[in-house]
Design a protein around this motif. Structure first.
Motif, PDB file in Angstrom:
ATOM      1  N   ASP A 267       0.842  -1.186   0.000  1.00  0.00           N
ATOM      2  CA  ASP A 267       0.000   0.000   0.000  1.00  0.00           C
ATOM      3  C   ASP A 267       0.878   1.237   0.000  1.00  0.00           C
ATOM      4  O   ASP A 267       1.755   1.398   0.856  1.00  0.00           O
ATOM      5  CB  ASP A 267      -0.906   0.017   1.226  1.00  0.00           C
ATOM      6  CG  ASP A 267      -1.841   1.219   1.207  1.00  0.00           C
ATOM      7  OD1 ASP A 267      -1.379   2.312   1.580  1.00  0.00           O
ATOM      8  OD2 ASP A 267      -3.005   1.072   0.805  1.00  0.00           O
ATOM      9  N   THR A 268       0.644   2.125  -0.958  1.00  0.00           N
ATOM     10  CA  THR A 268       1.462   3.338  -1.075  1.00  0.00           C
ATOM     11  C   THR A 268       0.639   4.609  -0.877  1.00  0.00           C
ATOM     12  O   THR A 268       0.957   5.672  -1.404  1.00  0.00           O
ATOM     13  CB  THR A 268       2.237   3.368  -2.418  1.00  0.00           C
ATOM     14  OG1 THR A 268       3.064   4.524  -2.476  1.00  0.00           O
ATOM     15  CG2 THR A 268       1.294   3.313  -3.614  1.00  0.00           C
ATOM     16  N   THR A 269      -0.447   4.487  -0.089  1.00  0.00           N
ATOM     17  CA  THR A 269      -1.283   5.654   0.215  1.00  0.00           C
ATOM     18  C   THR A 269      -0.481   6.770   0.873  1.00  0.00           C
ATOM     19  O   THR A 269      -0.663   7.951   0.571  1.00  0.00           O
ATOM     20  CB  THR A 269      -2.442   5.243   1.152  1.00  0.00           C
ATOM     21  OG1 THR A 269      -3.164   4.174   0.555  1.00  0.00           O
ATOM     22  CG2 THR A 269      -3.370   6.418   1.415  1.00  0.00           C
TER      23      THR A 269
ATOM     24  N   ASP B 255       2.694   7.611  -2.435  1.00  0.00           N
ATOM     25  CA  ASP B 255       2.151   7.997  -3.741  1.00  0.00           C
ATOM     26  C   ASP B 255       0.769   8.617  -3.592  1.00  0.00           C
ATOM     27  O   ASP B 255       0.407   9.554  -4.302  1.00  0.00           O
ATOM     28  CB  ASP B 255       2.087   6.776  -4.656  1.00  0.00           C
ATOM     29  CG  ASP B 255       2.338   7.136  -6.116  1.00  0.00           C
ATOM     30  OD1 ASP B 255       2.558   8.324  -6.405  1.00  0.00           O
ATOM     31  OD2 ASP B 255       2.324   6.228  -6.962  1.00  0.00           O
ATOM     32  N   GLY B 256      -0.031   8.088  -2.648  1.00  0.00           N
ATOM     33  CA  GLY B 256      -1.356   8.656  -2.416  1.00  0.00           C
ATOM     34  C   GLY B 256      -1.298  10.086  -1.936  1.00  0.00           C
ATOM     35  O   GLY B 256      -2.195  10.890  -2.208  1.00  0.00           O
ATOM     36  N   GLU B 257      -0.233  10.422  -1.203  1.00  0.00           N
ATOM     37  CA  GLU B 257      -0.083  11.782  -0.698  1.00  0.00           C
ATOM     38  C   GLU B 257       0.251  12.769  -1.813  1.00  0.00           C
ATOM     39  O   GLU B 257       0.210  13.980  -1.612  1.00  0.00           O
ATOM     40  CB  GLU B 257       0.997  11.822   0.387  1.00  0.00           C
ATOM     41  CG  GLU B 257       0.946  13.095   1.232  1.00  0.00           C
ATOM     42  CD  GLU B 257       1.987  13.107   2.341  1.00  0.00           C
ATOM     43  OE1 GLU B 257       1.716  13.705   3.393  1.00  0.00           O
ATOM     44  OE2 GLU B 257       3.062  12.524   2.155  1.00  0.00           O
TER      45      GLU B 257
ATOM     46  N   THR C 132      -1.641  13.167  -4.231  1.00  0.00           N
ATOM     47  CA  THR C 132      -2.925  13.736  -4.646  1.00  0.00           C
ATOM     48  C   THR C 132      -2.879  15.239  -4.377  1.00  0.00           C
ATOM     49  O   THR C 132      -2.497  15.664  -3.296  1.00  0.00           O
ATOM     50  CB  THR C 132      -4.081  13.113  -3.836  1.00  0.00           C
ATOM     51  OG1 THR C 132      -4.035  11.691  -3.978  1.00  0.00           O
ATOM     52  CG2 THR C 132      -5.427  13.632  -4.316  1.00  0.00           C
TER      53      THR C 132
ATOM     54  N   HIS D 277       2.849  -1.567 -10.613  1.00  0.00           N
ATOM     55  CA  HIS D 277       2.378  -0.321  -9.990  1.00  0.00           C
ATOM     56  C   HIS D 277       1.537   0.415 -11.036  1.00  0.00           C
ATOM     57  O   HIS D 277       2.066   1.043 -11.954  1.00  0.00           O
ATOM     58  CB  HIS D 277       3.615   0.501  -9.580  1.00  0.00           C
ATOM     59  CG  HIS D 277       3.321   1.831  -8.962  1.00  0.00           C
ATOM     60  ND1 HIS D 277       3.573   2.120  -7.634  1.00  0.00           N
ATOM     61  CD2 HIS D 277       2.831   2.989  -9.480  1.00  0.00           C
ATOM     62  CE1 HIS D 277       3.263   3.373  -7.374  1.00  0.00           C
ATOM     63  NE2 HIS D 277       2.800   3.923  -8.488  1.00  0.00           N
TER      64      HIS D 277
ATOM     65  N   HIS E 115       1.025  -2.706  -6.230  1.00  0.00           N
ATOM     66  CA  HIS E 115       1.049  -1.455  -5.478  1.00  0.00           C
ATOM     67  C   HIS E 115      -0.323  -0.802  -5.611  1.00  0.00           C
ATOM     68  O   HIS E 115      -0.795  -0.535  -6.721  1.00  0.00           O
ATOM     69  CB  HIS E 115       2.119  -0.507  -6.042  1.00  0.00           C
ATOM     70  CG  HIS E 115       3.511  -1.017  -5.897  1.00  0.00           C
ATOM     71  ND1 HIS E 115       4.616  -0.235  -6.178  1.00  0.00           N
ATOM     72  CD2 HIS E 115       4.005  -2.221  -5.491  1.00  0.00           C
ATOM     73  CE1 HIS E 115       5.711  -0.937  -5.956  1.00  0.00           C
ATOM     74  NE2 HIS E 115       5.359  -2.154  -5.559  1.00  0.00           N
TER      75      HIS E 115
ATOM     76  N   THR F 178      -3.519   1.935  -3.571  1.00  0.00           N
ATOM     77  CA  THR F 178      -3.763   2.997  -2.586  1.00  0.00           C
ATOM     78  C   THR F 178      -5.219   2.948  -2.123  1.00  0.00           C
ATOM     79  O   THR F 178      -6.112   2.553  -2.875  1.00  0.00           O
ATOM     80  CB  THR F 178      -3.477   4.413  -3.150  1.00  0.00           C
ATOM     81  OG1 THR F 178      -4.354   4.673  -4.255  1.00  0.00           O
ATOM     82  CG2 THR F 178      -2.040   4.576  -3.575  1.00  0.00           C
TER      83      THR F 178
ATOM     84  N   GLY G 247      -3.835   9.344  -5.456  1.00  0.00           N
ATOM     85  CA  GLY G 247      -2.573   9.447  -6.178  1.00  0.00           C
ATOM     86  C   GLY G 247      -2.593  10.614  -7.143  1.00  0.00           C
ATOM     87  O   GLY G 247      -3.603  11.297  -7.304  1.00  0.00           O
TER      88      GLY G 247
ATOM     89  N   ASN H  64      -4.125   6.096  -8.347  1.00  0.00           N
ATOM     90  CA  ASN H  64      -3.548   4.759  -8.501  1.00  0.00           C
ATOM     91  C   ASN H  64      -4.632   3.696  -8.508  1.00  0.00           C
ATOM     92  O   ASN H  64      -5.800   3.985  -8.253  1.00  0.00           O
ATOM     93  CB  ASN H  64      -2.584   4.469  -7.342  1.00  0.00           C
ATOM     94  CG  ASN H  64      -1.362   5.373  -7.350  1.00  0.00           C
ATOM     95  OD1 ASN H  64      -1.444   6.550  -7.662  1.00  0.00           O
ATOM     96  ND2 ASN H  64      -0.225   4.829  -6.990  1.00  0.00           N
TER      97      ASN H  64
END
Length: 505
Positions: free
Chosen positions: A10-12, A15-17, A19, A205, A229, A231, A236, A241
């Protein structure tokens, strides 16, 4: 059938940050890291980019301190850069032990962004990997823009992966950085790499620019990738994502040879918390976690559910810690209403149910949203209207309110078949309405009861503003009585309560 276990990363938090407009505080990141690993049971989390800020450093230090106590340190990953070792030093200070090294996966990026030759880039990567190994840090390698690399410079991609197989790396991370892949390309590109490098651990990903991320994930698994990968809520950059909840459901239902560790029943809880922390609402129709996805609106669907669950599919809401709902509106019909009545423990006879259904249809025609919590109010209003014979009708009215001018009302009332029309001003719209009404009754040599109390409320627990109930207490000849009115407009609900009073009076 023997199942292979797929790692979910989980890449929240990283990578999610990315956003637009989203930034987690250190305490929020720690809270979510705990939920993702302990509650949701994802295999790995990517929590930050190295060297971004002091706040990012503090958040990673807090997460790694907690993860070390829990024995999770090898499941916490940080995005790093080919920067001569600066990222490695940052990681050492933050207590992190797994780097996801960002490298160039296409000649286009390498030539125009880094302006370096493959040989220069590869040697610099080797130096970073060696430094990481020396300091007890394991390395996964991202091939940024890999999807474009496979389209336009596959020879470079293969030579790069050939070189990486000579280094002590743990995982090869292949991102569709710009979300450009079709499902067929995802399968063919990953299948070629899987076949050529069977010993490598390969993660896919996916990004969602064409709304193909979930389909691409399915093809990546079919091609033999080892990890995904994802979120929470599909957060993302740009269109985001591949969304965690949708992918988990798809894998569990449609890919029989794959097993994942994610706990389905916690998906909704984590989704709501991420939405709260970010301020980004979840679309009502978003699969698995949206407000409407387990709500039946059409009456024929509720009727079918009563008859052997004809409109159920495998996505049962209980899997995700949720409940099926039956919406109330102009298309709901008696079956939807009966479902809601059952939940409230209420019963109505056929005639009462018919009247309540008609009232809900009227509200639906006005585009009002009716909730289960509104239902007792509607029942009260409808059944209360059945306790008297209606002889007085408020046929029409005009309510005006202007700044600097007194509110006024023109009202048309029918009493025993005779129509009367009057106009009056007042301190408010309802006061003006009552003054006009008094003129009507004065012309018939009649006095109206005195209004002694006026209360407005909305259904407790209702999440819509469609209905409000006005309860007015009247007094006449020493006797008190109450009438209720129900409408989406407060003044109109008061007028309906007054119309009931006129008929009782």
């Amino acid at each position: 059938m023997k199942k292979r276990t797929i790692e979910i990363m989980d890449t929240t938090l990283r990578d999610g940050e990315q956003t637009s407009g989203v930034s987690f505080s250190a305490s929020e990141k720690l809270t979510l890291a705990k939920l993702l690993l302990d509650e949701l049971k994802v295999d790995r989390i990517e929590v930050a980019s190295a060297r971004v800020s002091e706040g990012e450093f503090q958040s990673v230090a807090q997460i790694t301190s907690w993860a070390e106590e829990k024995g999770y340190l090898d499941r916490v990953e940080v995005l790093t850069f080919v920067d001569g070792g600066s990222s490695i030093e940052w990681m050492i200070k933050a207590g992190a032990r797994v780097q996801n090294l960002l490298t160039k996966g296409s000649m286009n990026h390498l030539t125009h962004q880094l302006k370096k030759t493959p040989e220069q880039h590869f040697s610099e990567i080797a130096a970073v990997v060696a430094q990481a190994e020396k300091n007890g840090i394991s390395t996964n390698v991202y091939l940024e823009d890999w999807s474009n690399g496979m389209r336009n410079s596959p020879d470079y991609v293969y030579s790069f992966i050939d070189y990486l197989t000579t280094l002590p790396i743990k995982r090869l991370l292949l991102p569709d950085t710009l979300g450009i892949l079709t499902p067929s390309e995802t399968y063919s590109f990953l299948y070629e790499i899987r076949k050529k490098y069977p010993q490598l651990h390969i993660d896919f990903h996916g990004h969602n620019d064409y709304d193909l991320s979930v389909a691409n994930v399915m093809e990546a698994l079919r091609a033999g990738c080892d990890g995904l990968h994802l979120t929470v809520n599909g957060m993302g950059e740009r269109a985001g994502n591949a969304p965690l909840a949708s992918v988990v459901a798809v894998v569990n239902d449609f890919i029989p040879d794959v097993r994942i560790n994610v706990k389905e029943s916690s998906l909704f809880k984590v989704s709501k918390l991420v939405s709260t922390f970010t301020g980004f609402g979840i679309p009502a129709n978003k699969p698995i976690v949206g407000d409407n996805v387990f709500t039946q609106t059409a009456g024929i669907h509720a009727d079918g559910d009563n008859k052997k669950n004809l409109y159920f599919n495998d996505l049962l809401p209980e899997r995700f810690g949720r409940k099926r709902k039956y919406a109330l509106g102009k298309t709901s019909g008696k079956a939807n209403i009966q479902k809601n009545l059952q939940e409230l423990g209420l019963t109505l006879n056929d005639e009462e149910l018919k009247r309540v259904t008609q009232r809900i249809i009227e509200l639906g025609d006005k585009k009002e949203k009716v909730t289960k919590e509104d239902l007792p109010y509607i029942i009260s209003d409808v059944l209360d209207s059945n306790t008297y014979q209606q002889r007085v009708f408020v046929r029409s009215y005009v309510l005006t309110h202007s700044k600097g001018l007194k509110p006024s009302t023109t009202v048309s009332v029918e009493i025993d078949g005779d129509s009367h029309e009057e106009n009056a001003q007042g301190d408010g719209q309802f006061d003006a309405f009552m003054n006009a009404l008094r003129k009507v009754y004065s012309s018939r040599k009649m006095e109206l009861p005195t209004l002694t109390d006026y209360a407005v409320r909305i259904p407790p627990g209702s999440n819509s503003d469609s209905l409000c109930e006005t309860i007015i207490t009247w007094e006449h000849d020493g006797r008190e009585f109450k009438t209720r009115g129900l409408d989406s407009d407060q003044t109109v609900s008061a007028i309906k309560a007054t119309e009931k009073m006129l008929n009782i009076f």
